[in-house]
Design a protein around this motif. Structure first.
Motif, PDB file in Angstrom:
ATOM      1  N   GLN A  22      -3.318  -6.931   4.065  1.00  0.00           N
ATOM      2  CA  GLN A  22      -3.322  -6.083   2.872  1.00  0.00           C
ATOM      3  C   GLN A  22      -3.089  -6.929   1.628  1.00  0.00           C
ATOM      4  N   GLU A  23      -2.236  -7.920   1.749  1.00  0.00           N
ATOM      5  CA  GLU A  23      -1.923  -8.786   0.613  1.00  0.00           C
ATOM      6  C   GLU A  23      -3.148  -9.598   0.182  1.00  0.00           C
ATOM      7  N   ALA A  24      -3.868 -10.168   1.143  1.00  0.00           N
ATOM      8  CA  ALA A  24      -5.056 -10.957   0.815  1.00  0.00           C
ATOM      9  C   ALA A  24      -6.128 -10.086   0.153  1.00  0.00           C
ATOM     10  N   LEU A  25      -6.334  -8.892   0.684  1.00  0.00           N
ATOM     11  CA  LEU A  25      -7.308  -7.977   0.086  1.00  0.00           C
ATOM     12  C   LEU A  25      -6.888  -7.595  -1.322  1.00  0.00           C
ATOM     13  N   ALA A  26      -5.614  -7.304  -1.495  1.00  0.00           N
ATOM     14  CA  ALA A  26      -5.108  -6.915  -2.808  1.00  0.00           C
ATOM     15  C   ALA A  26      -5.321  -8.023  -3.835  1.00  0.00           C
ATOM     16  N   VAL A  27      -5.042  -9.260  -3.446  1.00  0.00           N
ATOM     17  CA  VAL A  27      -5.232 -10.388  -4.363  1.00  0.00           C
ATOM     18  C   VAL A  27      -6.707 -10.517  -4.734  1.00  0.00           C
ATOM     19  N   ASP A  28      -7.589 -10.453  -3.741  1.00  0.00           N
ATOM     20  CA  ASP A  28      -9.022 -10.583  -3.997  1.00  0.00           C
ATOM     21  C   ASP A  28      -9.557  -9.455  -4.886  1.00  0.00           C
ATOM     22  N   VAL A  31      -5.474  -5.902  -7.217  1.00  0.00           N
ATOM     23  CA  VAL A  31      -4.573  -4.747  -7.197  1.00  0.00           C
ATOM     24  C   VAL A  31      -3.298  -5.148  -6.456  1.00  0.00           C
ATOM     25  N   ASP A  32      -2.290  -4.312  -6.522  1.00  0.00           N
ATOM     26  CA  ASP A  32      -1.025  -4.584  -5.846  1.00  0.00           C
ATOM     27  C   ASP A  32      -1.141  -4.267  -4.352  1.00  0.00           C
ATOM     28  N   ARG A  33      -0.449  -5.048  -3.525  1.00  0.00           N
ATOM     29  CA  ARG A  33      -0.481  -4.835  -2.081  1.00  0.00           C
ATOM     30  C   ARG A  33       0.007  -3.445  -1.705  1.00  0.00           C
ATOM     31  N   THR A  34       1.018  -2.950  -2.397  1.00  0.00           N
ATOM     32  CA  THR A  34       1.537  -1.622  -2.079  1.00  0.00           C
ATOM     33  C   THR A  34       0.504  -0.537  -2.387  1.00  0.00           C
ATOM     34  N   TYR A  35      -0.390  -0.825  -3.335  1.00  0.00           N
ATOM     35  CA  TYR A  35      -1.447   0.131  -3.656  1.00  0.00           C
ATOM     36  C   TYR A  35      -2.461   0.188  -2.518  1.00  0.00           C
ATOM     37  N   VAL A  36      -2.821  -0.972  -1.963  1.00  0.00           N
ATOM     38  CA  VAL A  36      -3.729  -1.010  -0.813  1.00  0.00           C
ATOM     39  C   VAL A  36      -3.102  -0.242   0.350  1.00  0.00           C
ATOM     40  N   SER A  37      -1.818  -0.474   0.589  1.00  0.00           N
ATOM     41  CA  SER A  37      -1.107   0.231   1.652  1.00  0.00           C
ATOM     42  C   SER A  37      -1.130   1.738   1.423  1.00  0.00           C
ATOM     43  N   GLY A  38      -0.882   2.155   0.201  1.00  0.00           N
ATOM     44  CA  GLY A  38      -0.887   3.577  -0.126  1.00  0.00           C
ATOM     45  C   GLY A  38      -2.249   4.227   0.055  1.00  0.00           C
ATOM     46  N   ILE A  39      -3.303   3.487  -0.278  1.00  0.00           N
ATOM     47  CA  ILE A  39      -4.657   4.013  -0.082  1.00  0.00           C
ATOM     48  C   ILE A  39      -4.922   4.174   1.415  1.00  0.00           C
ATOM     49  N   GLU A  40      -4.543   3.160   2.205  1.00  0.00           N
ATOM     50  CA  GLU A  40      -4.769   3.236   3.657  1.00  0.00           C
ATOM     51  C   GLU A  40      -3.967   4.358   4.310  1.00  0.00           C
ATOM     52  N   ARG A  41      -2.827   4.686   3.762  1.00  0.00           N
ATOM     53  CA  ARG A  41      -2.020   5.783   4.298  1.00  0.00           C
ATOM     54  C   ARG A  41      -2.480   7.138   3.771  1.00  0.00           C
ATOM     55  N   GLY A  42      -3.356   7.140   2.781  1.00  0.00           N
ATOM     56  CA  GLY A  42      -3.817   8.387   2.175  1.00  0.00           C
ATOM     57  C   GLY A  42      -2.856   8.927   1.140  1.00  0.00           C
ATOM     58  N   SER A  43      -1.898   8.115   0.717  1.00  0.00           N
ATOM     59  CA  SER A  43      -0.903   8.551  -0.274  1.00  0.00           C
ATOM     60  C   SER A  43      -1.416   8.442  -1.701  1.00  0.00           C
ATOM     61  N   PHE A  44      -2.312   7.488  -1.946  1.00  0.00           N
ATOM     62  CA  PHE A  44      -2.826   7.258  -3.295  1.00  0.00           C
ATOM     63  C   PHE A  44      -4.285   7.656  -3.373  1.00  0.00           C
ATOM     64  N   GLU A  52     -14.535   0.126  -6.225  1.00  0.00           N
ATOM     65  CA  GLU A  52     -15.578  -0.885  -6.390  1.00  0.00           C
ATOM     66  C   GLU A  52     -15.016  -2.288  -6.212  1.00  0.00           C
ATOM     67  N   ARG A  53     -13.831  -2.542  -6.738  1.00  0.00           N
ATOM     68  CA  ARG A  53     -13.210  -3.862  -6.600  1.00  0.00           C
ATOM     69  C   ARG A  53     -12.846  -4.143  -5.145  1.00  0.00           C
ATOM     70  N   LEU A  54     -12.328  -3.133  -4.443  1.00  0.00           N
ATOM     71  CA  LEU A  54     -11.998  -3.299  -3.029  1.00  0.00           C
ATOM     72  C   LEU A  54     -13.262  -3.547  -2.202  1.00  0.00           C
ATOM     73  N   ALA A  55     -14.313  -2.778  -2.478  1.00  0.00           N
ATOM     74  CA  ALA A  55     -15.575  -2.945  -1.751  1.00  0.00           C
ATOM     75  C   ALA A  55     -16.150  -4.341  -1.995  1.00  0.00           C
ATOM     76  N   ARG A  56     -16.104  -4.800  -3.227  1.00  0.00           N
ATOM     77  CA  ARG A  56     -16.609  -6.141  -3.541  1.00  0.00           C
ATOM     78  C   ARG A  56     -15.815  -7.201  -2.787  1.00  0.00           C
ATOM     79  N   ALA A  57     -14.484  -7.049  -2.746  1.00  0.00           N
ATOM     80  CA  ALA A  57     -13.637  -8.002  -2.021  1.00  0.00           C
ATOM     81  C   ALA A  57     -13.930  -7.974  -0.523  1.00  0.00           C
ATOM     82  N   LEU A  58     -14.325  -6.818   0.002  1.00  0.00           N
ATOM     83  CA  LEU A  58     -14.648  -6.682   1.424  1.00  0.00           C
ATOM     84  C   LEU A  58     -16.103  -7.047   1.735  1.00  0.00           C
ATOM     85  N   GLY A  59     -16.900  -7.253   0.690  1.00  0.00           N
ATOM     86  CA  GLY A  59     -18.300  -7.610   0.897  1.00  0.00           C
ATOM     87  C   GLY A  59     -19.159  -6.461   1.360  1.00  0.00           C
ATOM     88  N   CYS A  60     -18.863  -5.256   0.862  1.00  0.00           N
ATOM     89  CA  CYS A  60     -19.660  -4.093   1.243  1.00  0.00           C
ATOM     90  C   CYS A  60     -19.954  -3.255   0.004  1.00  0.00           C
TER      91      CYS A  60
END
Length: 86
Positions: A22-28, A31-44, A52-60
């Motif tokens: 989560q930390e590596a994705l957040a840096v790429d 965004v903050d790592r806790t934000y990535v965690s919150g999105i994955e948990r459905g909290s945010f 778009e930034r997350l998708a670009r970092a994931l290459g999709c």
């Protein structure tokens, strides 16, 4: 499954498949790592810009985050805990 749950499902699936913490994705994605965690948990509820930034970092494409999972798709497994690769 609603849109937020789909995004959470696919974000985790793609992140784990690519071996990103989560930390590596957040840096790429810039965004903050806790934000990535919150999105994955459905909290945010992320903005389109963050998705778009997350998708670009994931290459999709961002549309892949909204795809309906197939009935036989397994829940994405978490990565091994810890910071060092095995």
């Amino acid at each position: 499954m609603d849109g937020r749950a789909r995004v959470a499902w696919h974000l985790r699936r793609l992140r784990v498949a690519r071996g990103f913490s989560q930390e590596a994705l957040a840096v790429d994605a810039g965004v903050d790592r806790t934000y990535v965690s919150g999105i994955e948990r459905g909290s945010f509820n992320p903005t389109v810009e963050v998705l778009e930034r997350l998708a670009r970092a994931l290459g999709c494409d961002v549309a892949e985050l909204f795809a309906i999972p197939q009935a036989d798709d397994e829940v994405p497994a978490p990565l091994r805990p810890g910071r060092k690769k095995a």
